[in-house]
Design an enzyme around this catalytic site. Structure first.
Site, PDB file in Angstrom:
ATOM      1  N   THR A 127       0.850  -1.189   0.000  1.00  0.00           N
ATOM      2  CA  THR A 127       0.000   0.000   0.000  1.00  0.00           C
ATOM      3  C   THR A 127       0.884   1.237   0.000  1.00  0.00           C
ATOM      4  O   THR A 127       1.822   1.332   0.785  1.00  0.00           O
ATOM      5  CB  THR A 127      -0.913   0.045   1.246  1.00  0.00           C
ATOM      6  OG1 THR A 127      -0.101   0.038   2.416  1.00  0.00           O
ATOM      7  CG2 THR A 127      -1.901  -1.103   1.265  1.00  0.00           C
ATOM      8  N   ASN A 185       1.393   4.677   1.183  1.00  0.00           N
ATOM      9  CA  ASN A 185       0.839   5.519   2.253  1.00  0.00           C
ATOM     10  C   ASN A 185       0.947   6.983   1.875  1.00  0.00           C
ATOM     11  O   ASN A 185       1.921   7.395   1.235  1.00  0.00           O
ATOM     12  CB  ASN A 185       1.596   5.264   3.560  1.00  0.00           C
ATOM     13  CG  ASN A 185       1.312   3.887   4.140  1.00  0.00           C
ATOM     14  OD1 ASN A 185       1.425   2.878   3.446  1.00  0.00           O
ATOM     15  ND2 ASN A 185       0.917   3.851   5.393  1.00  0.00           N
ATOM     16  N   GLU A 207      -3.749   4.693   3.335  1.00  0.00           N
ATOM     17  CA  GLU A 207      -2.912   3.897   2.433  1.00  0.00           C
ATOM     18  C   GLU A 207      -3.719   3.360   1.263  1.00  0.00           C
ATOM     19  O   GLU A 207      -4.876   2.988   1.412  1.00  0.00           O
ATOM     20  CB  GLU A 207      -2.235   2.763   3.192  1.00  0.00           C
ATOM     21  CG  GLU A 207      -3.116   2.112   4.233  1.00  0.00           C
ATOM     22  CD  GLU A 207      -2.425   0.965   4.958  1.00  0.00           C
ATOM     23  OE1 GLU A 207      -1.734   0.184   4.310  1.00  0.00           O
ATOM     24  OE2 GLU A 207      -2.612   0.856   6.180  1.00  0.00           O
TER      25      GLU A 207
HETATM   26  P1  ADP Z   1       4.925   0.902   3.683  1.00  0.00           P
HETATM   27  O1  ADP Z   1       4.484   0.480   5.015  1.00  0.00           O
HETATM   28  O2  ADP Z   1       6.206   1.675   3.692  1.00  0.00           O
HETATM   29  O3  ADP Z   1       3.820   1.611   2.947  1.00  0.00           O
HETATM   30  P2  ADP Z   1       4.354  -1.415   2.012  1.00  0.00           P
HETATM   31  O4  ADP Z   1       4.822  -2.813   2.250  1.00  0.00           O
HETATM   32  O5  ADP Z   1       2.907  -1.106   2.204  1.00  0.00           O
HETATM   33  O6  ADP Z   1       5.249  -0.472   2.901  1.00  0.00           O
HETATM   34  O7  ADP Z   1       4.843  -1.090   0.541  1.00  0.00           O
HETATM   35  C1  ADP Z   1       4.437   0.075  -0.059  1.00  0.00           C
HETATM   36  C2  ADP Z   1       5.258   0.532  -1.239  1.00  0.00           C
HETATM   37  O8  ADP Z   1       5.265  -0.448  -2.284  1.00  0.00           O
HETATM   38  C3  ADP Z   1       4.543   1.745  -1.779  1.00  0.00           C
HETATM   39  O9  ADP Z   1       4.958   2.936  -1.144  1.00  0.00           O
HETATM   40  C4  ADP Z   1       4.943   1.711  -3.232  1.00  0.00           C
HETATM   41  O10 ADP Z   1       6.150   2.421  -3.374  1.00  0.00           O
HETATM   42  C5  ADP Z   1       5.194   0.218  -3.534  1.00  0.00           C
HETATM   43  N1  ADP Z   1       4.150  -0.458  -4.327  1.00  0.00           N
HETATM   44  C6  ADP Z   1       4.445  -1.421  -5.260  1.00  0.00           C
HETATM   45  N2  ADP Z   1       3.342  -1.879  -5.849  1.00  0.00           N
HETATM   46  C7  ADP Z   1       2.289  -1.204  -5.289  1.00  0.00           C
HETATM   47  C8  ADP Z   1       0.859  -1.252  -5.507  1.00  0.00           C
HETATM   48  N3  ADP Z   1       0.320  -2.080  -6.405  1.00  0.00           N
HETATM   49  N4  ADP Z   1       0.083  -0.418  -4.767  1.00  0.00           N
HETATM   50  C9  ADP Z   1       0.640   0.406  -3.863  1.00  0.00           C
HETATM   51  N5  ADP Z   1       1.973   0.489  -3.607  1.00  0.00           N
HETATM   52  C10 ADP Z   1       2.809  -0.297  -4.309  1.00  0.00           C
HETATM   53  N1  RBF Z   2      -6.630  -3.238   8.483  1.00  0.00           N
HETATM   54  C1  RBF Z   2      -7.477  -3.587   9.497  1.00  0.00           C
HETATM   55  O1  RBF Z   2      -7.044  -3.678  10.640  1.00  0.00           O
HETATM   56  N2  RBF Z   2      -8.820  -3.800   9.282  1.00  0.00           N
HETATM   57  C2  RBF Z   2      -9.379  -3.709   8.047  1.00  0.00           C
HETATM   58  O2  RBF Z   2     -10.576  -3.919   7.902  1.00  0.00           O
HETATM   59  C3  RBF Z   2      -8.500  -3.379   6.936  1.00  0.00           C
HETATM   60  N3  RBF Z   2      -8.988  -3.300   5.681  1.00  0.00           N
HETATM   61  C4  RBF Z   2      -8.138  -2.979   4.652  1.00  0.00           C
HETATM   62  C5  RBF Z   2      -8.643  -2.895   3.356  1.00  0.00           C
HETATM   63  C6  RBF Z   2      -7.817  -2.566   2.292  1.00  0.00           C
HETATM   64  C7  RBF Z   2      -8.396  -2.488   0.917  1.00  0.00           C
HETATM   65  C8  RBF Z   2      -6.429  -2.318   2.519  1.00  0.00           C
HETATM   66  C9  RBF Z   2      -5.518  -1.956   1.390  1.00  0.00           C
HETATM   67  C10 RBF Z   2      -5.926  -2.392   3.803  1.00  0.00           C
HETATM   68  C11 RBF Z   2      -6.767  -2.719   4.887  1.00  0.00           C
HETATM   69  N4  RBF Z   2      -6.276  -2.809   6.179  1.00  0.00           N
HETATM   70  C12 RBF Z   2      -7.114  -3.143   7.222  1.00  0.00           C
HETATM   71  C13 RBF Z   2      -4.942  -2.316   6.499  1.00  0.00           C
HETATM   72  C14 RBF Z   2      -3.863  -3.345   6.578  1.00  0.00           C
HETATM   73  O3  RBF Z   2      -3.822  -3.808   7.898  1.00  0.00           O
HETATM   74  C15 RBF Z   2      -2.580  -2.587   6.213  1.00  0.00           C
HETATM   75  O4  RBF Z   2      -2.571  -2.382   4.831  1.00  0.00           O
HETATM   76  C16 RBF Z   2      -1.326  -3.240   6.650  1.00  0.00           C
HETATM   77  O5  RBF Z   2      -1.256  -3.203   8.032  1.00  0.00           O
HETATM   78  C17 RBF Z   2      -0.110  -2.532   6.081  1.00  0.00           C
HETATM   79  O6  RBF Z   2       0.012  -1.218   6.541  1.00  0.00           O
HETATM   80 MG    MG Z   3       1.863   0.804   3.049  1.00  0.00          MG
END
Ligand code: ADP
Ligand code: RBF
Ligand code: MG
Length: 183
Positions: free
Chosen positions: A30, A32, A117
């Site tokens: 995701t 952020n 995110e």
């Molecule tokens: P963080 O906790 O730092 O956000 P994540 O494991 O959620 O770490 O990874 C997020 C990073 O991965 C994003 O900031 C982006 O640079 C990259 N990324 C790669 N593919 C995707 C995608 N399909 N959607 C969102 N972010 C993506």
């Molecule tokens: N985290 C939760 O604790 N509860 C949720 O219902 C929840 N729904 C999510 C739905 C989507 C579409 C996404 C992208 C994330 C969601 N998350 C939820 C957040 C998830 O815990 C988080 O992406 C990871 O902790 C990484 O930061």
């Molecule tokens: Mg993230």
């Protein structure tokens, strides 16, 4: 069905570092954004939960450097720095793509700070920390929930992604893809 007021809500932001769990724990990365950009967007304050819409990444990105410290509290994101590399984002630079967005405290993880995110429904070849991200938020899917297991959370996110793709394929939503905001 067209977007219903207050949608579409447009957010012009940039990608910051999060907890680093999206990819490692869930296999669902995701991007952020600063939660303040979500709060300033016009969506009723405090409306945490899962949203759907379109996203566009552009500009240049860098590498995220994390600065963990022994005093770190696991419920807050660690301190991070983005070292710009001035590389263009290829091949999805400038393409409008479906997204799902999660806003709130992630009850499954018990965060003590809110996060906003975005999972973009696209396979990127690289990370894009620091890049510009434009979001058209088009509707609300559900409130945040707690889950029995990581697998149950992942399954629910997969359902959110399927719903987002379904809604966005409808004419009234599809129109936003070519809106002036994304030009
Ligand atoms: P963080 O906790 O730092 O956000 P994540 O494991 O959620 O770490 O990874 C997020 C990073 O991965 C994003 O900031 C982006 O640079 C990259 N990324 C790669 N593919 C995707 C995608 N399909 N959607 C969102 N972010 C993506
Ligand atoms: N985290 C939760 O604790 N509860 C949720 O219902 C929840 N729904 C999510 C739905 C989507 C579409 C996404 C992208 C994330 C969601 N998350 C939820 C957040 C998830 O815990 C988080 O992406 C990871 O902790 C990484 O930061
Ligand atoms: Mg993230």
């Amino acid at each position: 069905m067209p977007p219903v007021l207050p949608y579409p809500v447009f957010i012009d932001s940039h990608v910051i570092g999060g907890f680093g769990r999206g990819s490692s724990d869930l296999g669902i990365p995701t991007a952020n954004i600063p939660p303040s950009d979500f709060l300033a967007s016009g969506i009723p304050k405090g409306q945490t939960g899962i949203y759907f819409g379109f996203a566009k990444i552009s500009g240049t990105y860098g590498t995220l450097v994390r600065h963990p410290s022994p005093e770190d509290d696991a419920s807050k994101p660690p301190s991070t720095e983005i070292v710009q590399t001035e590389k263009p984002i290829l091949p999805a630079d400038g393409v409008v793509l479906p997204m799902v967005m999660s806003v709130g405290w992630n009850p499954f993880y018990g965060n003590s700070e809110p996060s906003a995110e975005v999972h973009i429904v696209h396979k990127f070849v690289d990370q894009f920390y620091g890049a510009d991200i434009k979001l058209a938020v088009l509707g609300y899917i559900r409130p945040e929930k707690n889950f029995e297991s990581v697998d149950a959370l992942i399954e629910e996110i997969m359902t959110d992604i399927r719903k987002s793709k379904e809604y966005l394929a409808e004419d009234g939503f599809k129109l936003i893809e070519s809106s002036e905001f994304f030009k």
